[in-house]
Design a protein around this motif. Structure first.
Motif, PDB file in Angstrom:
ATOM      1  N   HIS A 184     -14.080 -21.390 -21.171  1.00  0.00           N
ATOM      2  CA  HIS A 184     -15.242 -20.697 -20.593  1.00  0.00           C
ATOM      3  C   HIS A 184     -14.924 -20.325 -19.149  1.00  0.00           C
ATOM      4  O   HIS A 184     -13.987 -20.873 -18.552  1.00  0.00           O
ATOM      5  CB  HIS A 184     -16.462 -21.629 -20.607  1.00  0.00           C
ATOM      6  CG  HIS A 184     -16.249 -22.803 -19.709  1.00  0.00           C
ATOM      7  ND1 HIS A 184     -15.634 -23.964 -20.137  1.00  0.00           N
ATOM      8  CD2 HIS A 184     -16.491 -22.984 -18.387  1.00  0.00           C
ATOM      9  CE1 HIS A 184     -15.524 -24.805 -19.121  1.00  0.00           C
ATOM     10  NE2 HIS A 184     -16.031 -24.241 -18.043  1.00  0.00           N
ATOM     11  N   LEU A 185     -15.707 -19.420 -18.614  1.00  0.00           N
ATOM     12  CA  LEU A 185     -15.609 -19.067 -17.189  1.00  0.00           C
ATOM     13  C   LEU A 185     -16.948 -19.444 -16.549  1.00  0.00           C
ATOM     14  O   LEU A 185     -17.979 -18.840 -16.844  1.00  0.00           O
ATOM     15  CB  LEU A 185     -15.320 -17.571 -17.050  1.00  0.00           C
ATOM     16  CG  LEU A 185     -15.015 -17.027 -15.660  1.00  0.00           C
ATOM     17  CD1 LEU A 185     -14.250 -15.710 -15.782  1.00  0.00           C
ATOM     18  CD2 LEU A 185     -16.259 -16.822 -14.795  1.00  0.00           C
ATOM     19  N   THR A 186     -16.930 -20.456 -15.721  1.00  0.00           N
ATOM     20  CA  THR A 186     -18.184 -20.966 -15.139  1.00  0.00           C
ATOM     21  C   THR A 186     -18.734 -20.007 -14.081  1.00  0.00           C
ATOM     22  O   THR A 186     -18.016 -19.607 -13.163  1.00  0.00           O
ATOM     23  CB  THR A 186     -17.946 -22.348 -14.493  1.00  0.00           C
ATOM     24  OG1 THR A 186     -17.519 -23.266 -15.501  1.00  0.00           O
ATOM     25  CG2 THR A 186     -19.227 -22.877 -13.855  1.00  0.00           C
ATOM     26  N   LEU A 187     -20.007 -19.641 -14.238  1.00  0.00           N
ATOM     27  CA  LEU A 187     -20.708 -18.868 -13.210  1.00  0.00           C
ATOM     28  C   LEU A 187     -21.439 -19.800 -12.246  1.00  0.00           C
ATOM     29  O   LEU A 187     -21.574 -19.512 -11.068  1.00  0.00           O
ATOM     30  CB  LEU A 187     -21.726 -17.920 -13.860  1.00  0.00           C
ATOM     31  CG  LEU A 187     -21.142 -16.829 -14.778  1.00  0.00           C
ATOM     32  CD1 LEU A 187     -22.252 -16.131 -15.533  1.00  0.00           C
ATOM     33  CD2 LEU A 187     -20.338 -15.825 -13.955  1.00  0.00           C
ATOM     34  N   ARG A 188     -21.933 -20.925 -12.786  1.00  0.00           N
ATOM     35  CA  ARG A 188     -22.697 -21.857 -11.951  1.00  0.00           C
ATOM     36  C   ARG A 188     -22.697 -23.231 -12.602  1.00  0.00           C
ATOM     37  O   ARG A 188     -23.152 -23.360 -13.739  1.00  0.00           O
ATOM     38  CB  ARG A 188     -24.133 -21.332 -11.814  1.00  0.00           C
ATOM     39  CG  ARG A 188     -25.158 -22.216 -11.087  1.00  0.00           C
ATOM     40  CD  ARG A 188     -24.698 -22.639  -9.717  1.00  0.00           C
ATOM     41  NE  ARG A 188     -25.722 -22.674  -8.701  1.00  0.00           N
ATOM     42  CZ  ARG A 188     -26.400 -23.776  -8.314  1.00  0.00           C
ATOM     43  NH1 ARG A 188     -26.208 -24.916  -8.951  1.00  0.00           N
ATOM     44  NH2 ARG A 188     -27.255 -23.714  -7.326  1.00  0.00           N
ATOM     45  N   PHE A 189     -22.151 -24.234 -11.904  1.00  0.00           N
ATOM     46  CA  PHE A 189     -22.317 -25.599 -12.375  1.00  0.00           C
ATOM     47  C   PHE A 189     -23.684 -26.085 -11.905  1.00  0.00           C
ATOM     48  O   PHE A 189     -23.997 -26.010 -10.717  1.00  0.00           O
ATOM     49  CB  PHE A 189     -21.209 -26.506 -11.838  1.00  0.00           C
ATOM     50  CG  PHE A 189     -21.364 -27.925 -12.289  1.00  0.00           C
ATOM     51  CD1 PHE A 189     -21.087 -28.284 -13.591  1.00  0.00           C
ATOM     52  CD2 PHE A 189     -21.826 -28.897 -11.415  1.00  0.00           C
ATOM     53  CE1 PHE A 189     -21.258 -29.589 -14.033  1.00  0.00           C
ATOM     54  CE2 PHE A 189     -21.995 -30.206 -11.833  1.00  0.00           C
ATOM     55  CZ  PHE A 189     -21.711 -30.545 -13.151  1.00  0.00           C
ATOM     56  N   VAL A 190     -24.509 -26.545 -12.812  1.00  0.00           N
ATOM     57  CA  VAL A 190     -25.875 -26.966 -12.483  1.00  0.00           C
ATOM     58  C   VAL A 190     -25.928 -28.482 -12.295  1.00  0.00           C
ATOM     59  O   VAL A 190     -26.540 -28.991 -11.357  1.00  0.00           O
ATOM     60  CB  VAL A 190     -26.863 -26.517 -13.583  1.00  0.00           C
ATOM     61  CG1 VAL A 190     -28.269 -27.036 -13.314  1.00  0.00           C
ATOM     62  CG2 VAL A 190     -26.855 -24.994 -13.702  1.00  0.00           C
ATOM     63  N   GLY A 191     -25.261 -29.207 -13.186  1.00  0.00           N
ATOM     64  CA  GLY A 191     -25.288 -30.663 -13.103  1.00  0.00           C
ATOM     65  C   GLY A 191     -26.472 -31.248 -13.854  1.00  0.00           C
ATOM     66  O   GLY A 191     -27.092 -30.577 -14.688  1.00  0.00           O
ATOM     67  N   GLU A 192     -26.778 -32.496 -13.557  1.00  0.00           N
ATOM     68  CA  GLU A 192     -27.823 -33.227 -14.292  1.00  0.00           C
ATOM     69  C   GLU A 192     -29.212 -32.739 -13.872  1.00  0.00           C
ATOM     70  O   GLU A 192     -29.552 -32.806 -12.696  1.00  0.00           O
ATOM     71  CB  GLU A 192     -27.725 -34.716 -13.976  1.00  0.00           C
ATOM     72  CG  GLU A 192     -26.422 -35.368 -14.383  1.00  0.00           C
ATOM     73  CD  GLU A 192     -26.458 -35.874 -15.814  1.00  0.00           C
ATOM     74  OE1 GLU A 192     -27.566 -35.957 -16.396  1.00  0.00           O
ATOM     75  OE2 GLU A 192     -25.379 -36.189 -16.343  1.00  0.00           O
ATOM     76  N   VAL A 193     -29.971 -32.269 -14.821  1.00  0.00           N
ATOM     77  CA  VAL A 193     -31.362 -31.896 -14.552  1.00  0.00           C
ATOM     78  C   VAL A 193     -32.252 -32.493 -15.650  1.00  0.00           C
ATOM     79  O   VAL A 193     -31.808 -32.719 -16.773  1.00  0.00           O
ATOM     80  CB  VAL A 193     -31.567 -30.361 -14.490  1.00  0.00           C
ATOM     81  CG1 VAL A 193     -30.871 -29.767 -13.282  1.00  0.00           C
ATOM     82  CG2 VAL A 193     -31.097 -29.683 -15.759  1.00  0.00           C
ATOM     83  N   ASP A 194     -33.519 -32.750 -15.297  1.00  0.00           N
ATOM     84  CA  ASP A 194     -34.425 -33.296 -16.306  1.00  0.00           C
ATOM     85  C   ASP A 194     -34.907 -32.168 -17.231  1.00  0.00           C
ATOM     86  O   ASP A 194     -34.673 -30.982 -16.969  1.00  0.00           O
ATOM     87  CB  ASP A 194     -35.579 -34.067 -15.660  1.00  0.00           C
ATOM     88  CG  ASP A 194     -36.432 -33.201 -14.749  1.00  0.00           C
ATOM     89  OD1 ASP A 194     -36.386 -31.959 -14.878  1.00  0.00           O
ATOM     90  OD2 ASP A 194     -37.146 -33.767 -13.905  1.00  0.00           O
ATOM     91  N   ALA A 195     -35.571 -32.559 -18.306  1.00  0.00           N
ATOM     92  CA  ALA A 195     -35.925 -31.579 -19.336  1.00  0.00           C
ATOM     93  C   ALA A 195     -36.827 -30.457 -18.812  1.00  0.00           C
ATOM     94  O   ALA A 195     -36.584 -29.282 -19.129  1.00  0.00           O
ATOM     95  CB  ALA A 195     -36.559 -32.287 -20.533  1.00  0.00           C
ATOM     96  N   PRO A 196     -37.859 -30.763 -17.990  1.00  0.00           N
ATOM     97  CA  PRO A 196     -38.687 -29.652 -17.497  1.00  0.00           C
ATOM     98  C   PRO A 196     -37.889 -28.633 -16.674  1.00  0.00           C
ATOM     99  O   PRO A 196     -38.069 -27.424 -16.831  1.00  0.00           O
ATOM    100  CB  PRO A 196     -39.738 -30.352 -16.623  1.00  0.00           C
ATOM    101  CG  PRO A 196     -39.797 -31.754 -17.139  1.00  0.00           C
ATOM    102  CD  PRO A 196     -38.412 -32.071 -17.598  1.00  0.00           C
ATOM    103  N   LEU A 197     -36.991 -29.143 -15.836  1.00  0.00           N
ATOM    104  CA  LEU A 197     -36.183 -28.224 -15.022  1.00  0.00           C
ATOM    105  C   LEU A 197     -35.201 -27.445 -15.905  1.00  0.00           C
ATOM    106  O   LEU A 197     -34.960 -26.248 -15.680  1.00  0.00           O
ATOM    107  CB  LEU A 197     -35.450 -29.010 -13.928  1.00  0.00           C
ATOM    108  CG  LEU A 197     -34.875 -28.206 -12.754  1.00  0.00           C
ATOM    109  CD1 LEU A 197     -35.921 -27.289 -12.125  1.00  0.00           C
ATOM    110  CD2 LEU A 197     -34.301 -29.148 -11.700  1.00  0.00           C
TER     111      LEU A 197
END
Ligand code: 3AM
Length: 178
Positions: free
Chosen positions: A37-50
């Motif tokens: 894959h080609l990453t556009l944005r690493f987001v990391g750990e987020v909760d379900a609502p986010l």
């Protein structure tokens, strides 16, 4: 919690060309075909609502399809030691524009800004402390070029860290439209 990132998935012929590069460095942990894959944005750990907010907000991105190609290989290093091998896209303004739109959406839903410079690449291998030299591999593939393909969508991926490496599962796809 969900560990997320936003990425492009190269099409099958490009993945095949990338798989052909995966030889010639002792001890390299080459990526599997389904990890490419080609990453556009690493987001990391987020909760379900986010995560839900992000998935919805990405759907609001308006960007046309565009052509891109991979041209050249290289590596990341830390403290003078190579840590990853990659192939990179040729300079591609629409790719940069899409990345900026994704970044804006991430900030709009409340994520911290990504301050690191966008360095588009497709990771081919991770290199541990005991990996062999990479100079021969870099020289051999210096003229690597895939030919261009049309990017018609981007994806939100979930990353699961396993003992044997990371598993990347697409959780949503977003079509690019003119
Ligand atoms: O696109 P690549 O393969 O270079 O290394 C991880 C992978 O990058 C990166 O996000 C992609 C999908 O997992 N990644 C993992 N943790 C990260 C972090 N804390 C990270 N990128 C930035 N910060």
């Amino acid at each position: 919690m969900n560990r997320l990132f936003v990425a492009l998935r190269p099409p099958a012929p490009v993945r095949d060309a990338l798989l052909d590069l995966m030889d010639g460095v002792e001890g390299a942990r080459w990526q599997d075909e389904d990890q490419l894959h080609l990453t556009l944005r690493f987001v990391g750990e987020v909760d379900a609502p986010l995560a839900n907010d992000l998935a919805a907000a990405l759907g609001g991105i308006n960007s046309p399809p565009f052509e891109t190609e991979l041209a050249g290989v290289g590596y990341f290093q830390r403290k003078g030691r190579p840590t990853a091998l990659w192939a990179r896209p040729a300079p591609c303004a629409p790719l940069d524009i899409l990345q900026r739109k994704v970044e804006r959406v991430c900030q709009q839903i409340g994520l911290e800004p990504e301050h690191r410079k966008f360095t588009p690449h497709v990771t081919l291998a991770r290199l541990g402390r005991h990996a062999g030299p990479i100079n021969g591999w870099l020289a051999e593939h210096g003229t690597f070029r895939t030919g261009s393909w049309q990017v018609g969508e981007f994806r939100l991926y979930e990353s699961t860290l396993n003992a044997g490496g990371s598993q990347y599962d697409p959780v949503a796809s977003y079509r690019l439209q003119a």
